[in-house]
Design an enzyme around this catalytic site. Structure first.
Site, PDB file in Angstrom:
ATOM      1  N   ASP A   1     -20.449 -33.890   6.267  1.00  0.00           N
ATOM      2  CA  ASP A   1     -19.955 -32.512   6.338  1.00  0.00           C
ATOM      3  C   ASP A   1     -19.343 -32.035   5.025  1.00  0.00           C
ATOM      4  OD1 ASP A   1     -19.130 -30.036   7.745  1.00  0.00           O
ATOM      5  OD2 ASP A   1     -17.151 -30.806   7.260  1.00  0.00           O
TER       6      ASP A   1
ATOM      7  N   HIS B   1     -13.412 -32.321  14.415  1.00  0.00           N
ATOM      8  CA  HIS B   1     -13.798 -31.886  13.070  1.00  0.00           C
ATOM      9  C   HIS B   1     -12.588 -31.337  12.308  1.00  0.00           C
ATOM     10  CE1 HIS B   1     -17.007 -29.589  10.499  1.00  0.00           C
ATOM     11  NE2 HIS B   1     -15.964 -29.953   9.762  1.00  0.00           N
TER      12      HIS B   1
ATOM     13  N   ARG C   1      -7.919 -34.780   4.095  1.00  0.00           N
ATOM     14  CA  ARG C   1      -7.849 -34.877   2.623  1.00  0.00           C
ATOM     15  C   ARG C   1      -7.291 -36.172   2.053  1.00  0.00           C
ATOM     16  NH1 ARG C   1     -11.494 -31.056   2.511  1.00  0.00           N
ATOM     17  NH2 ARG C   1     -10.735 -28.927   2.590  1.00  0.00           N
TER      18      ARG C   1
ATOM     19  N   ASP D   1     -12.529 -27.390  12.287  1.00  0.00           N
ATOM     20  CA  ASP D   1     -12.904 -27.489  10.873  1.00  0.00           C
ATOM     21  C   ASP D   1     -11.690 -27.154   9.991  1.00  0.00           C
ATOM     22  OD1 ASP D   1     -14.335 -27.960   8.605  1.00  0.00           O
ATOM     23  OD2 ASP D   1     -15.679 -26.244   8.779  1.00  0.00           O
TER      24      ASP D   1
ATOM     25  N   HIS E   1     -19.932 -26.723  13.394  1.00  0.00           N
ATOM     26  CA  HIS E   1     -19.690 -25.285  13.220  1.00  0.00           C
ATOM     27  C   HIS E   1     -20.928 -24.371  13.340  1.00  0.00           C
ATOM     28  CE1 HIS E   1     -20.738 -26.744   9.230  1.00  0.00           C
ATOM     29  NE2 HIS E   1     -19.522 -27.148   8.948  1.00  0.00           N
TER      30      HIS E   1
ATOM     31  N   PRO F   1     -14.230 -22.841  -0.083  1.00  0.00           N
ATOM     32  CA  PRO F   1     -14.451 -22.507   1.333  1.00  0.00           C
ATOM     33  C   PRO F   1     -13.596 -23.378   2.249  1.00  0.00           C
ATOM     34  CG  PRO F   1     -16.303 -23.785   0.469  1.00  0.00           C
ATOM     35  CD  PRO F   1     -15.359 -23.584  -0.678  1.00  0.00           C
TER      36      PRO F   1
HETATM   37  O1  DOR Z   1     -15.471 -24.266   4.786  1.00  0.00           O
HETATM   38  C1  DOR Z   1     -15.676 -25.467   4.714  1.00  0.00           C
HETATM   39  N1  DOR Z   1     -14.775 -26.295   4.149  1.00  0.00           N
HETATM   40  N2  DOR Z   1     -16.815 -25.958   5.187  1.00  0.00           N
HETATM   41  C2  DOR Z   1     -17.159 -27.240   4.983  1.00  0.00           C
HETATM   42  O2  DOR Z   1     -18.221 -27.606   5.423  1.00  0.00           O
HETATM   43  C3  DOR Z   1     -16.306 -28.142   4.208  1.00  0.00           C
HETATM   44  C4  DOR Z   1     -14.914 -27.709   4.240  1.00  0.00           C
HETATM   45  C5  DOR Z   1     -14.035 -28.395   3.233  1.00  0.00           C
HETATM   46  O3  DOR Z   1     -14.102 -29.613   3.094  1.00  0.00           O
HETATM   47  O4  DOR Z   1     -13.202 -27.721   2.597  1.00  0.00           O
HETATM   48 ZN    ZN Z   2     -15.871 -29.326   7.846  1.00  0.00          ZN
END
Ligand code: DOR
Ligand code: ZN
Length: 450
Positions: free
Chosen positions: A166, A72, A76, A319, A246, A337
């Protein structure tokens, strides 16, 4: 060498031409040091090895693990190459000890077509520092309305074996049901971002005393747990393999435990940040601590640790979610986030489990390499350190104190929540099919890209 039931991966970057010998290394941190001869990308000898003509790595008695696997990450590319690319993400992965990563579908455009997945896979192979496996989206454009062509992506050169929306949850139960049935037919894995989005509108922090005190809109545990329960029942009744991204709450663990006891094909991952950090970090209103799902309370973090030790949670996944500083260094409510994870995860996990005495290096090998490879049925990674196995390996110095600095990251982004924290364990070398991809703690940028 690899489990024959697992589908082969597309064309792989070739192994190293020159023999490599790792001298003075301790597989899984156990027993007396040995030497390891790597020839044609495969472990050829373990014991006392003749080093003549070989590239020699003196491991100084450090720990040898199977190459780490992260199922995970967000690299980008395509679309947000200003925050990370396949190349910089591969460097971050190699530096963090990873030999294979799975990159999420929430790119621009979304990874919902074979051609996009193939371009990501091929770029990763051309760069050669890490196997970068694309994850296909479950729905077109991540819109939650129409399923993508799982079969075409699975059969493409990218051999997509995992699908996820996700960043967003597949909220519509009927779409999810169809996805589960469809996934079963192709024997691919569905990874769910469990978040009932009606319950998290405007939410930026864990719903609890800290968010109330700070005046932040809360993200309740039930928003995660209700989807975990629903999906576990779907897996039980329709038979597809569902993976919980997560896991962040104590209640999710209870549900996963029950689902496994009832024979549902569910697996779960936990991030280093949900193990190491709690919502008390939000007192500073620093956007670095904004993440989805949010940092929870101590009792959740403690339960997650125990669940990983017990095997209720199967593996660690970072993540890794790079963002630009203009997206993170803003008011908490407006911060995007996500946190970096690839270059710090081994150190964070070693601190929590090995340095505390809770577990040993075999456990780290299990939760950061063997289990994740098994969950996605990835051949060639997460294999035992034995003669005849592919030489995907990571060397860790368990006592090499270093301080996390966002600006020192190989990643393009700097949004680490561990800024300024000192860790003891450090990845010194990573080896992908016999090629050294990280040496002395630095990623080996291919000459063609220097
Ligand atoms: O904190 C996160 N960032 N959670 C996610 O599910 C997506 C991710 C993002 O793509 O930045
Ligand atoms: Zn993620």
């Amino acid at each position: 060498m690899t489990d024959k039931n697992y589908p082969a991966t597309g064309t792989l970057a070739p192994p190293a031409a020159q023999d490599v010998v790792i001298v003075n290394v301790r597989p899984y941190g156990e027993g007396d040091p040995v030497d390891i001869l790597i020839r044609d990308g495969v472990i050829a000898e373990i014991g006392s090895v003749d080093t003549s003509g070989a590239h020699v790595i003196d491991a100084q008695g450090n720990v040898l693990l199977p190459g780490l696997v992260d199922i995970h990450v967000h690299l980008r590319e395509p679309g947000r190459e200003d925050t990370e690319t396949i190349a910089t993400g591969s460097q971050a992965a190699a530096k963090g000890g990873f030999t294979a990563v799975f990159t999420m579908a929430n790119t621009l455009p979304v990874m919902d077509q074979p051609v996009i997945a193939e371009s990501v896979w091929m770029k990763g192979q051309a760069y050669g520092l890490c196997d970068v496996h694309p994850i296909g989206s479950i729905t077109l454009g991540l819109e939650g309305k129409q399923l993508t062509e799982f079969g075409m992506m699975a059969r493409s050169e990218a051999k997509v074996r995992m699908f996820s929306d996700d960043g967003k949850c597949v909220n519509d139960p009927q779409i999810m049901r169809r996805a589960v049935e469809y996934a079963k037919g192709f024997d691919v894995l569905l990874a769910q971002h469990s978040e009932d989005m009606r319950m998290t509108e405007g939410a930026v922090a864990h719903e609890g005393p800290t968010a109330s005190r700070l005046g932040l809109r809360g993200w309740p545990r039930v928003a995660e747990e209700s989807i975990v329960a629903r999906d576990a029942i779907m897996s039980r009744d329709y038979g597809g393999r569902i993976h919980l991204c997560h896991a962040s709450t104590e209640g999710s663990i209870d549900l996963i435990r029950l689902a496994k006891e009832r024979g549902a094909q569910v697996t779960a991952e936990v991030t280093p940040h949900h193990l190491a950090l709690t919502d008390e970090m939000l007192e500073s209103y620093d956007g670095r601590y904004r993440v989805n799902p949010p940092l929870r309370e101590k009792r959740d973090a403690d339960a997650l640790k125990q669940a990983l030790l017990d095997g209720v949670i199967d593996c660690v996944a970072t993540d890794h979610a790079p963002h630009g500083s203009e997206e993170k260094c803003v008011e908490f409510d407006h911060a995007k986030p996500g946190m970096l994870g690839l270059e710090t995860s081994l150190s964070v996990i070693a601190k929590i489990f090995v340095e505390s005495g809770l577990a040993d290096w075999r456990f780290v090998a299990k939760v950061m390499s063997e289990k994740p490879a098994e969950i996605v049925r990835l051949p060639g990674h997460g294999r035992p350190i034995e003669v005849g196995e592919p030489a995907n390996l990571t060397i860790v110095d368990p006592d090499s104190p270093w301080t996390v600095r966002g600006e020192d990251m190989a990643s393009k982004a700097e949004n680490t929540p561990y800024e300024g924290i000192e860790y003891k364990a450090k990845v010194t070398h990573t080896i992908l099919r016999g090629r050294v991809t990280c040496a002395d703690g630095e990623a080996c940028v291919p000459e063609t890209h220097q």
